[in-house]
Design a protein around this motif. Structure first.
Motif, PDB file in Angstrom:
ATOM      1  N   TYR A   3      59.599 -53.423 -24.726  1.00  0.00           N
ATOM      2  CA  TYR A   3      60.514 -52.988 -25.774  1.00  0.00           C
ATOM      3  C   TYR A   3      61.676 -52.188 -25.204  1.00  0.00           C
ATOM      4  CZ  TYR A   3      56.666 -54.310 -28.790  1.00  0.00           C
ATOM      5  OH  TYR A   3      55.681 -55.019 -29.421  1.00  0.00           O
ATOM      6  N   THR A   4      62.783 -52.233 -25.923  1.00  0.00           N
ATOM      7  CA  THR A   4      63.964 -51.443 -25.596  1.00  0.00           C
ATOM      8  C   THR A   4      64.311 -50.595 -26.806  1.00  0.00           C
ATOM      9  OG1 THR A   4      64.820 -53.112 -24.075  1.00  0.00           O
ATOM     10  CG2 THR A   4      66.416 -51.560 -24.975  1.00  0.00           C
ATOM     11  N   LEU A   5      64.541 -49.326 -26.584  1.00  0.00           N
ATOM     12  CA  LEU A   5      64.943 -48.410 -27.638  1.00  0.00           C
ATOM     13  C   LEU A   5      66.445 -48.194 -27.529  1.00  0.00           C
ATOM     14  CD1 LEU A   5      64.269 -46.422 -29.945  1.00  0.00           C
ATOM     15  CD2 LEU A   5      63.908 -44.686 -28.170  1.00  0.00           C
ATOM     16  N   ALA A   6      67.166 -48.507 -28.597  1.00  0.00           N
ATOM     17  CA  ALA A   6      68.622 -48.360 -28.619  1.00  0.00           C
ATOM     18  C   ALA A   6      69.019 -47.293 -29.633  1.00  0.00           C
ATOM     19  CB  ALA A   6      69.273 -49.689 -28.977  1.00  0.00           C
ATOM     20  N   ILE A   7      69.976 -46.448 -29.236  1.00  0.00           N
ATOM     21  CA  ILE A   7      70.415 -45.360 -30.109  1.00  0.00           C
ATOM     22  C   ILE A   7      71.928 -45.426 -30.305  1.00  0.00           C
ATOM     23  CG2 ILE A   7      70.586 -42.852 -30.380  1.00  0.00           C
ATOM     24  CD1 ILE A   7      68.076 -42.615 -28.621  1.00  0.00           C
ATOM     25  N   ASP A   8      72.339 -45.343 -31.562  1.00  0.00           N
ATOM     26  CA  ASP A   8      73.745 -45.185 -31.922  1.00  0.00           C
ATOM     27  C   ASP A   8      73.903 -43.735 -32.367  1.00  0.00           C
ATOM     28  OD1 ASP A   8      76.421 -45.634 -32.657  1.00  0.00           O
ATOM     29  OD2 ASP A   8      75.845 -46.159 -34.695  1.00  0.00           O
ATOM     30  N   PRO A   9      74.406 -42.871 -31.477  1.00  0.00           N
ATOM     31  CA  PRO A   9      74.462 -41.441 -31.794  1.00  0.00           C
ATOM     32  C   PRO A   9      75.568 -41.102 -32.785  1.00  0.00           C
ATOM     33  CG  PRO A   9      75.510 -41.853 -29.686  1.00  0.00           C
ATOM     34  CD  PRO A   9      74.953 -43.168 -30.160  1.00  0.00           C
ATOM     35  N   GLY A  10      75.347 -40.022 -33.506  1.00  0.00           N
ATOM     36  CA  GLY A  10      76.342 -39.518 -34.438  1.00  0.00           C
ATOM     37  C   GLY A  10      76.404 -38.008 -34.366  1.00  0.00           C
ATOM     38  N   THR A  11      77.258 -37.424 -35.165  1.00  0.00           N
ATOM     39  CA  THR A  11      77.457 -35.978 -35.107  1.00  0.00           C
ATOM     40  C   THR A  11      76.251 -35.198 -35.633  1.00  0.00           C
ATOM     41  OG1 THR A  11      78.538 -36.040 -37.268  1.00  0.00           O
ATOM     42  CG2 THR A  11      79.957 -36.154 -35.333  1.00  0.00           C
ATOM     43  N   THR A  12      75.632 -35.689 -36.700  1.00  0.00           N
ATOM     44  CA  THR A  12      74.463 -35.000 -37.268  1.00  0.00           C
ATOM     45  C   THR A  12      73.268 -35.927 -37.433  1.00  0.00           C
ATOM     46  OG1 THR A  12      75.218 -35.425 -39.532  1.00  0.00           O
ATOM     47  CG2 THR A  12      75.877 -33.330 -38.528  1.00  0.00           C
ATOM     48  N   GLU A  13      73.525 -37.229 -37.531  1.00  0.00           N
ATOM     49  CA  GLU A  13      72.461 -38.223 -37.655  1.00  0.00           C
ATOM     50  C   GLU A  13      72.715 -39.341 -36.649  1.00  0.00           C
ATOM     51  OE1 GLU A  13      71.066 -38.352 -42.237  1.00  0.00           O
ATOM     52  OE2 GLU A  13      73.000 -39.314 -41.828  1.00  0.00           O
ATOM     53  N   SER A  14      71.629 -39.952 -36.201  1.00  0.00           N
ATOM     54  CA  SER A  14      71.735 -41.081 -35.282  1.00  0.00           C
ATOM     55  C   SER A  14      70.819 -42.193 -35.753  1.00  0.00           C
ATOM     56  CB  SER A  14      71.337 -40.666 -33.859  1.00  0.00           C
ATOM     57  OG  SER A  14      72.277 -39.745 -33.342  1.00  0.00           O
ATOM     58  N   ALA A  15      71.281 -43.422 -35.536  1.00  0.00           N
ATOM     59  CA  ALA A  15      70.461 -44.590 -35.854  1.00  0.00           C
ATOM     60  C   ALA A  15      69.782 -45.046 -34.577  1.00  0.00           C
ATOM     61  CB  ALA A  15      71.335 -45.706 -36.421  1.00  0.00           C
ATOM     62  N   TRP A  16      68.569 -45.544 -34.708  1.00  0.00           N
ATOM     63  CA  TRP A  16      67.863 -46.086 -33.549  1.00  0.00           C
ATOM     64  C   TRP A  16      67.173 -47.378 -33.958  1.00  0.00           C
ATOM     65  CZ3 TRP A  16      62.639 -46.658 -34.197  1.00  0.00           C
ATOM     66  CH2 TRP A  16      62.014 -45.851 -35.140  1.00  0.00           C
ATOM     67  N   CYS A  17      66.952 -48.217 -32.959  1.00  0.00           N
ATOM     68  CA  CYS A  17      66.300 -49.498 -33.202  1.00  0.00           C
ATOM     69  C   CYS A  17      65.413 -49.825 -32.010  1.00  0.00           C
ATOM     70  CB  CYS A  17      67.359 -50.585 -33.403  1.00  0.00           C
ATOM     71  SG  CYS A  17      66.669 -52.172 -33.916  1.00  0.00           S
ATOM     72  N   LEU A  18      64.165 -50.080 -32.273  1.00  0.00           N
ATOM     73  CA  LEU A  18      63.235 -50.532 -31.248  1.00  0.00           C
ATOM     74  C   LEU A  18      63.253 -52.055 -31.276  1.00  0.00           C
ATOM     75  CD1 LEU A  18      61.081 -49.592 -29.168  1.00  0.00           C
ATOM     76  CD2 LEU A  18      59.387 -49.888 -30.990  1.00  0.00           C
ATOM     77  N   ILE A  19      63.568 -52.663 -30.136  1.00  0.00           N
ATOM     78  CA  ILE A  19      63.779 -54.105 -30.046  1.00  0.00           C
ATOM     79  C   ILE A  19      62.767 -54.724 -29.096  1.00  0.00           C
ATOM     80  CG2 ILE A  19      65.451 -55.896 -29.381  1.00  0.00           C
ATOM     81  CD1 ILE A  19      67.650 -53.731 -29.855  1.00  0.00           C
ATOM     82  N   ASP A  20      62.159 -55.822 -29.506  1.00  0.00           N
ATOM     83  CA  ASP A  20      61.316 -56.592 -28.603  1.00  0.00           C
ATOM     84  C   ASP A  20      62.247 -57.208 -27.572  1.00  0.00           C
ATOM     85  OD1 ASP A  20      60.101 -59.023 -27.463  1.00  0.00           O
ATOM     86  OD2 ASP A  20      58.457 -58.608 -28.844  1.00  0.00           O
ATOM     87  N   SER A  21      62.075 -56.836 -26.321  1.00  0.00           N
ATOM     88  CA  SER A  21      63.003 -57.249 -25.262  1.00  0.00           C
ATOM     89  C   SER A  21      62.954 -58.738 -24.961  1.00  0.00           C
ATOM     90  CB  SER A  21      62.731 -56.458 -23.978  1.00  0.00           C
ATOM     91  OG  SER A  21      62.886 -55.077 -24.210  1.00  0.00           O
ATOM     92  N   THR A  22      61.909 -59.425 -25.376  1.00  0.00           N
ATOM     93  CA  THR A  22      61.790 -60.865 -25.131  1.00  0.00           C
ATOM     94  C   THR A  22      62.348 -61.676 -26.299  1.00  0.00           C
ATOM     95  OG1 THR A  22      59.832 -60.471 -23.787  1.00  0.00           O
ATOM     96  CG2 THR A  22      60.200 -62.729 -24.553  1.00  0.00           C
ATOM     97  N   THR A  23      61.892 -61.385 -27.513  1.00  0.00           N
ATOM     98  CA  THR A  23      62.325 -62.157 -28.682  1.00  0.00           C
ATOM     99  C   THR A  23      63.616 -61.613 -29.292  1.00  0.00           C
ATOM    100  OG1 THR A  23      61.110 -60.792 -30.277  1.00  0.00           O
ATOM    101  CG2 THR A  23      59.909 -62.647 -29.246  1.00  0.00           C
ATOM    102  N   LEU A  24      63.983 -60.392 -28.920  1.00  0.00           N
ATOM    103  CA  LEU A  24      65.144 -59.673 -29.459  1.00  0.00           C
ATOM    104  C   LEU A  24      64.991 -59.328 -30.939  1.00  0.00           C
ATOM    105  CD1 LEU A  24      68.046 -61.535 -27.631  1.00  0.00           C
ATOM    106  CD2 LEU A  24      66.695 -59.578 -26.863  1.00  0.00           C
ATOM    107  N   GLN A  25      63.780 -59.415 -31.440  1.00  0.00           N
ATOM    108  CA  GLN A  25      63.462 -59.072 -32.823  1.00  0.00           C
ATOM    109  C   GLN A  25      63.463 -57.550 -32.988  1.00  0.00           C
ATOM    110  OE1 GLN A  25      62.378 -61.452 -35.282  1.00  0.00           O
ATOM    111  NE2 GLN A  25      62.319 -59.827 -36.798  1.00  0.00           N
ATOM    112  N   PRO A  26      64.135 -57.038 -34.037  1.00  0.00           N
ATOM    113  CA  PRO A  26      64.013 -55.609 -34.317  1.00  0.00           C
ATOM    114  C   PRO A  26      62.594 -55.311 -34.794  1.00  0.00           C
ATOM    115  CG  PRO A  26      65.363 -56.697 -35.987  1.00  0.00           C
ATOM    116  CD  PRO A  26      65.008 -57.726 -34.975  1.00  0.00           C
ATOM    117  N   VAL A  27      61.968 -54.304 -34.209  1.00  0.00           N
ATOM    118  CA  VAL A  27      60.576 -53.990 -34.519  1.00  0.00           C
ATOM    119  C   VAL A  27      60.480 -52.812 -35.492  1.00  0.00           C
ATOM    120  CG1 VAL A  27      58.357 -53.308 -33.520  1.00  0.00           C
ATOM    121  CG2 VAL A  27      59.858 -54.867 -32.273  1.00  0.00           C
ATOM    122  N   ARG A  28      61.173 -51.742 -35.168  1.00  0.00           N
ATOM    123  CA  ARG A  28      61.242 -50.550 -36.028  1.00  0.00           C
ATOM    124  C   ARG A  28      62.647 -49.995 -35.925  1.00  0.00           C
ATOM    125  NH1 ARG A  28      56.791 -46.986 -33.564  1.00  0.00           N
ATOM    126  NH2 ARG A  28      58.477 -45.526 -33.801  1.00  0.00           N
TER     127      ARG A  28
END
Length: 162
Positions: A3-28
């Motif tokens: 899995y790969t954990l990706a973060i889009d940072p922000g000033t007070t809140e950030s979005a994150w997405c855990l991605i299956d690195s093989t299928t590229l499916q978002p997991v959480r």
């Protein structure tokens, strides 16, 4: 590959997405306060092979306080990971220009065109930009604005590692 954990940072809140690195499916995925993200960061990293964070860059134009505050959080996330034993080489920084070129092949890309490029690639022809419905969830079910951008960070990171 894991899995790969990706973060889009922000000033007070950030979005994150855990991605299956093989299928590229978002997991959480979620958008949470930066304090909540940092609190769960080490735990989330333990179930991944890599982590990537969108990094800001200056292209000659003045920047405001919001950009500086976001940069502060990128540094805090990275320092937290390093302080908890994560090898800094396992933390990738992804620049917005790389997302634009990797996903849209144009520096003129916007959030909307990046989202459309993801839909065209992973959910072409599916209802509601690939979100589907509660009864019939699609590939991107539950995605909201900043989640799309976190996913874009992760896909760009994985593409650049190929």
């Amino acid at each position: 590959m894991g899995y790969t954990l990706a973060i889009d940072p922000g000033t007070t809140e950030s979005a994150w997405c855990l991605i299956d690195s093989t299928t590229l499916q978002p997991v959480r995925f979620a958008k949470e306060s930066n304090y909540d993200v940092i609190e769960h960061l080490t735990e989330m990293y333990m179930s991944t092979d890599h982590i990537c964070i969108e990094m800001l860059a200056c292209y000659g134009m003045p920047v405001g306080q919001e950009v500086l505050d976001t940069c502060k959080w990128v540094g805090r996330f990275m320092q937290h990971l390093i302080d908890h034993g994560v090898d800094k080489d396992n933390v990738g920084l992804v620049f917005r220009k790389d997302e634009k070129m990797t996903l849209c092949h144009s520096m003129k890309a916007t959030d909307a065109t990046i989202t459309q490029a993801l839909v065209d690639r992973f959910a072409y022809g599916q209802k509601n930009h690939g979100k589907g419905t509660k009864k019939d969830p699609g590939f991107f079910y539950g995605f909201k604005k900043d989640i799309w951008q976190a996913y874009a960070v992760g896909i760009t990171y994985l593409e650049m590692r190929k």
